[in-house]
Scaffold this active site. Structure first.
Site, PDB file in Angstrom:
ATOM      1  N   CYS A  37      24.754  90.268  58.534  1.00 37.88           N
ATOM      2  CA  CYS A  37      25.788  89.500  59.244  1.00 37.88           C
ATOM      3  C   CYS A  37      26.195  88.258  58.453  1.00 37.88           C
ATOM      4  CB  CYS A  37      25.273  89.012  60.597  1.00 37.88           C
ATOM      5  SG  CYS A  37      24.534  90.271  61.620  1.00 37.88           S
ATOM      6  N   ASP A  38      25.205  87.500  57.994  1.00 38.69           N
ATOM      7  CA  ASP A  38      25.470  86.148  57.502  1.00 38.69           C
ATOM      8  C   ASP A  38      25.528  86.061  55.973  1.00 38.69           C
ATOM      9  OD1 ASP A  38      25.261  85.573  60.178  1.00 38.69           O
ATOM     10  OD2 ASP A  38      23.143  85.032  60.052  1.00 38.69           O
ATOM     11  N   CYS A  62      19.593  87.653  59.954  1.00 39.11           N
ATOM     12  CA  CYS A  62      20.410  88.845  59.717  1.00 39.11           C
ATOM     13  C   CYS A  62      21.197  88.705  58.414  1.00 39.11           C
ATOM     14  CB  CYS A  62      21.361  89.073  60.892  1.00 39.11           C
ATOM     15  SG  CYS A  62      22.434  90.510  60.657  1.00 39.11           S
TER      16      CYS A  62
END
Ligand code: NAP
Length: 541
Positions: free
Chosen positions: A367-368, A364
């Protein structure tokens, strides 16, 4: 972004109503919420400013929040064991909750939920979860790593907040924003979010359902499933929709509008893959829209009609009349089920991938990505997702190279042009043979498929973006037939091979676009309605 059909007057009215509702909720709280901010005296970093701004905004609508600020070397900082700036200590006379960083982006939702829980003084945990927490005898020191751009994070952070409010004598919680404090994330090798630790042991990688989180906290190791005890709540519906992506949410709008009592159940973040798609450029009506923004619009619309049970996992379905759907929290008796379970990330299967997941291997970018600013990464894959994610990462200051197994990208021409314009390098004809690193990713070994030549590339992150595999575990358990391609086999009306069970969206295969998933959801819902009026399994049987 505004809903296209909303006039500014309607939006204004909606906002005023929401504000009034919020004010009333705060008024109902019996106890003040004491917030104490600890920060370096002369510090004016954006996180500290953001906390002050958010708290100021809430204090304008309620006098239930008290706010004090102290320097990090104040004796109170020692008393509450505060070591990082900025840290927000929450109602310390009652709870042990520290927020390290600022409630920005997605974390705004968590912050509001935290104020509600602390104001009410009630964890709001399900009876099943309360029973599990009551079994925890020894203290738990919980850390949840989050990032403002992660739509999965609020779910895990709220799980931990509920536990901390339920058992304030035994559960101490730190919510840690990895953007603000990357060094704590480094110390815990937490390179994907959300991740939860208790007493320095990882208990959750990714968002968990509330019951699974509580069970993991009790056992001090990640649990995968929670079966409730027999006294769980019973809900009767006409339709249960499993999955809260574009297909499931659209189906919910349609079934409720047809007069059918409906429940949508989603174990993770609503919106499915779209929630983590940086930008969507091919959903009609929007030239360009953030995936999460599109999801927020879709969810707001769906909530006008359908009840959504989020953070709850369907663990079993027993076909029959009625069909029984068992979740991690309750039981549904229903006449029909629509499986809109979507698809999950395909894994490379390369050595090192599993071991280093969350430690440099990510599925992701949204997200990261923030953890890899200024660091070297590769994105593996050649489809729309890989190219979209590479562009997103480069935009946020991550050094990125695409590794693709062929000499041509599969992605749409428009995206390929954007990639070329951005000057993102591609290593062609190459596969990842192994992901290297002891505690975190340090390099990848690539092999050229044509020449057989191998090379080692020093990288900090590997974003795997090689497509999806359908989530068919439940379908298989019920006995629903799958096609040769592994997707659910269904007829033109989205009926599966089991009476009363339908499918919609990516789990059916096909083009896998947001617009086609929504269309499949609408079609399945209309089939359900027609069949409930005149059940095909009785008509044809
Ligand atoms: P995809 O279209 O299936 O592409 C997967 C890519 O990964 C392909 O390039 C494939 O290589 C490669 N790959 C597969 N298995 C591999 C392995 N084991 N090792 C190395 N490489 C491997 O998947 P996607 O890009 O995730 O897209 C999924 C669907 O979502 C598509 O329908 C797409 O159109 C849609 N989508 C659209 C957008 C958009 O419109 N903006 C954005 C994201 C996704 P080969 O090319 O050699 O097969």
């Amino acid at each position: 972004m505004a809903h296209p059909s909303d006039s500014p007057e309607i939006q204004d009215q909606d906002a005023k109503q929401a504000l009034e509702k919020l004010k009333k909720t705060f008024e109902s709280f019996s106890r003040p919420i004491d917030l104490i901010l600890f920060a370096y005296p002369a510090e004016d970093n954006p996180f500290t400013q953001a906390i002050r701004q958010v708290i100021r905004a809430f204090r304008q609508i309620t006098d239930k929040i008290t706010f004090r600020e102290f320097s990090l070397d104040h004796e109170l900082a020692r008393k509450y064991n505060v070591a990082y700036s900025p840290t927000l200590v929450v109602a310390p006379e009652r709870y042990q909750i520290h927020w390290i960083g600022a409630p920005m982006g997605e974390e705004g939702r968590t912050f509001l939920e935290m104020l509600m829980l602390v104001g009410r003084g009630d964890s709001g945990l399900s009876q099943q979860s309360r029973t599990v927490i009551a079994r925890i005898a020894e203290p738990r020191d919980v850390k949840v790593f989050v990032s403002p751009s992660c739509p999965y994070c609020p779910q895990e952070a709220v799980n931990a907040l509920r536990a901390a409010v339920e058992a304030p004598d035994r559960i101490r919680l730190e919510i840690i924003d990895i953007q603000c404090q990357p060094e704590i994330a480094d110390e815990y090798e937490a390179h994907s979010v959300p991740q939860a630790f208790a007493n320095d042991v990882q208990i959750g990688l990714g968002a968990q359902s509330e019951e699974v989180f509580c069970a993991s906290l009790l056992k001090l190791e990640p649990q995968t499933i929670f079966i409730p005890e027999s006294d769980a709540e019973l809900v009767e519906t006409d339709v249960v929709i499993v999955g809260g992506g574009p297909a499931g949410l659209t189906a919910g709008i349609y079934t409720v509008r047809s007069g059918l009592k409906t429940a949508v159940i989603e174990r993770e973040a609503l919106g499915g893959q779209v929630a983590t798609t940086p930008v969507v450029e091919n959903y009609p009506g929007f030239t360009q829209v953030g995936g999460k923004t599109l999801v927020d619009i879709l969810v707001t619309h769906a909530l006008e009609y359908v009840q959504i049970f989020q953070g709850e996992e369907v663990v079993d379905i027993t076909p029959g009349e009625p069909i029984v759907v068992q979740t991690s929290r309750r039981k549904f008796k229903t006449r029909t089920v629509i499986l809109a379970t979507g698809a999950s990330h395909r894994q490379l299967g390369a050595p090192g991938e599993k071991r280093l997941a969350g430690r440099g291997v990510s599925y992701c970018a949204t997200c990261d990505g923030p953890l890899f600013r200024g660091r070297r990464t590769i994105v593996v894959g050649g489809g729309d997702s890989a190219v979209t994610e590479a562009l997103f990462l480069q935009n946020m200051g991550v050094e990125v190279t695409i590794v693709h197994r062929r000499d041509r990208l599969r992605a749409q021409a428009h995206l390929v042009k954007n990639l070329e314009d951005a000057g993102i390098p591609v290593i062609w004809d190459s596969e990842v043979e192994e992901i290297l690193g002891r505690d975190r990713v340090t390099a990848v070994r690539l092999v050229n498929r044509k020449s057989g030549e191998k090379q080692e590339l020093a990288v900090d992150g590997v974003f795997v973006s090689i497509g999806y595999v359908p989530t068919v575990g439940l379908a298989e358990k019920i006995g629903v037939a799958l096609g040769e391609d592994g997707y659910i086999a269904r007829d033109a009306r989205h009926r599966t091979t089991v009476a009363g069970i339908y499918s919609a969206g990516d789990v059916e295969g096909g083009y896998k676009q947001i617009v086609t998933a929504a269309g499949q959801g609408a079609e399945a819902a209309m089939s359900v309605f027609e069949d409930l009026v005149n059940p095909y399994w009785k008509r044809e049987g």
